[in-house]
Enzyme design. Structure first.
Site, PDB file in Angstrom:
ATOM      1  N   HIS A  72       0.846  -1.186   0.000  1.00  0.00           N
ATOM      2  CA  HIS A  72       0.000   0.000   0.000  1.00  0.00           C
ATOM      3  C   HIS A  72       0.882   1.236   0.000  1.00  0.00           C
ATOM      4  CE1 HIS A  72      -4.089  -1.686   1.472  1.00  0.00           C
ATOM      5  NE2 HIS A  72      -3.396  -2.624   0.871  1.00  0.00           N
ATOM      6  N   TYR A 196      -9.332   5.106   7.414  1.00  0.00           N
ATOM      7  CA  TYR A 196      -9.533   5.468   8.817  1.00  0.00           C
ATOM      8  C   TYR A 196     -10.624   6.527   8.868  1.00  0.00           C
ATOM      9  CZ  TYR A 196      -5.166   3.143  10.226  1.00  0.00           C
ATOM     10  OH  TYR A 196      -4.184   2.220  10.497  1.00  0.00           O
ATOM     11  N   PRO A 288      -4.029  -0.172  18.859  1.00  0.00           N
ATOM     12  CA  PRO A 288      -3.777  -0.619  17.490  1.00  0.00           C
ATOM     13  C   PRO A 288      -3.974   0.435  16.409  1.00  0.00           C
ATOM     14  CG  PRO A 288      -5.872  -1.469  18.274  1.00  0.00           C
ATOM     15  CD  PRO A 288      -5.225  -0.818  19.447  1.00  0.00           C
ATOM     16  N   LYS A 292       1.336  -0.480  15.200  1.00  0.00           N
ATOM     17  CA  LYS A 292       2.730  -0.545  15.620  1.00  0.00           C
ATOM     18  C   LYS A 292       3.109  -1.797  16.407  1.00  0.00           C
ATOM     19  CE  LYS A 292       4.224   3.145  13.770  1.00  0.00           C
ATOM     20  NZ  LYS A 292       3.995   2.764  12.409  1.00  0.00           N
ATOM     21  N   TYR A 380       3.917   6.315  10.101  1.00  0.00           N
ATOM     22  CA  TYR A 380       3.089   5.157   9.735  1.00  0.00           C
ATOM     23  C   TYR A 380       3.908   4.095   9.025  1.00  0.00           C
ATOM     24  CZ  TYR A 380      -1.264   2.732   8.808  1.00  0.00           C
ATOM     25  OH  TYR A 380      -2.274   1.796   8.800  1.00  0.00           O
TER      26      TYR A 380
END
Length: 384
Positions: A72, A196, A288, A292, A380
């Site tokens: 991604h 998200y 979560p 990580k 990220y």
């Protein structure tokens, strides 16, 4: 029975450590209380940072990951009726994430260890650690394993961390006032990248595990029970939160697994005592939202491998002595990022209108400022 490193726990941390040590000519025995079938089916994380992927590939256990993992190059933040893409290829060129389930990583590592003749033992009972200050050993099921070092990779509820004497560890923790209801469903992902979503109804995450299997999460009350969430209710709530932008339709299908995950943060300092070294969830837990947990475990193992290689190869304990300090710098950065993502995207019952507007204002800043979006992207995909 004797080995150089006794490893407690056959999750990603313990198995990867055993494999990396094997590549350095260092012997180990892995002890796991659960059965092999259980650990290979246990659904957990699925987002691998660039550094995690590189580590697995370089260690020779990335063939299936490269073939079946889903790279991604961005994520979407969805709020206020619109979607905003964070483009990794622009903000952090050459770095990305790969969606590949933790259970698949575990399968690959178990296969590699067994193919190399590694000693991995499942369904081990009554594990206990002893002699941490001088001559460490592990007892289990009436047997004794003598070793020079013990690696505690047995998770938050394992026996390793509680074996450290009272008063040695400083513990930092936070409980969030909500949980995540997670599901796996036999349905093709409705988006090519993770979504998200922040809504007044709560947070939702659209993820995936393969081209035909999707993973979803819903923010739910901390005391939520799975039995209170039949399939119809789950899909209705996911649609209400995710179908918040024009033209987006959520695909639905058979739900094959569901569970509630508490949202908490935890760090134990230091991550070592005597000849015991903690790695992964045995030392730290992150909410979560920042993806990580597994990646931190892999980072711990990389540091510990180098330290053990120096110790067994050259007799130098310098890196072992500095193991905790080296790991905790990354751990606290990940804690901050996970806290930030959690507070940015979830609704809090005690928030007043000012707090909610402030939250929206910061979301607007993150998605309109290249500098802010770059900071999110760097964290990220994983800092070097």
């Amino acid at each position: 029975m004797r080995t150089q490193v006794g490893i407690i726990g056959a999750g990603p941390a313990g198995l990867l450590l055993s494999h990396l040590l094997h590549l350095r000519g260092i012997s180990s025995v892995v002890l796991e209380k659960r059965g092999r079938d259980y650990v290979e089916r246990r659904v957990r994380a699925g987002v691998l940072e660039q550094g995690t992927v590189d580590t697995l590939v370089e260690a020779g256990v990335g063939e299936r990951l490269r073939r079946e993992g889903l790279p991604h190059h961005g994520i979407e933040l969805r709020y206020g009726g619109a979607g905003h893409r964070i483009p990794f290829e622009k903000l952090v060129p050459g770095r990305s994430i790969t969606v590949y389930g933790q259970q698949e990583v575990v399968k690959d590592l178990i296969a590699a260890r067994l193919a190399a003749g590694g000693d991995v033992r499942f369904e081990i009972e009554d594990v206990a650690v002893h002699g941490l200050e001088s001559e460490p050993y592990v007892t289990f099921g009436g047997e004794r394993l003598d070793c020079e070092v013990i690696a505690g990779c047995d998770g938050f509820h394992g026996v390793s961390r509680p074996s450290i004497p009272e008063g040695v560890l400083s513990v930092f923790e936070r409980e969030y006032p909500f949980a995540w209801l997670g599901i796996l469903a036999k349905v093709a992902p409705s988006s090519e990248e993770l979504i998200y979503t922040r809504t007044e109804r709560g947070f939702a995450l659209h993820s995936m595990r393969s081209p035909t299997v999707s993973r979803f999460y819903l923010q739910v009350p901390a005391d939520a029970r799975v039995e209170d969430w039949p399939d119809e209710r789950i899909w209705a709530e996911l649609r209400a939160r995710l179908e918040s932008v024009p033209g987006f339709t959520l695909g639905t299908g058979e739900i094959t697994e569901k569970g509630v995950t508490p949202m908490r943060a935890f760090v134990a300092e230091p991550m070592q005592y005597g000849r015991l070294y903690l790695a992964g969830d045995a030392a730290h837990i992150v909410p979560p939202t920042g993806a990580k947990g597994l990646n931190l475990a892999v980072a711990d193992v990389r540091v510990l491998t180098e330290a053990l290689a120096a110790y067994f190869g050259h007799g130098s304990a310098e890196l072992l002595d500095g193991y905790s300090e080296a790991c905790l710098r990354r751990v606290w950065r990940a804690q901050h990022f996970s806290w930030w993502m959690t507070t940015l995207l979830h609704t809090f019952e005690d928030d007043d209108p000012y707090g909610r507007r402030l939250q929206m204002s910061y979301l607007e800043y993150v998605t309109s400022s290249e500098a802010a979006a770059t900071t999110l992207a760097e964290n990220y995909v994983g800092l070097p």
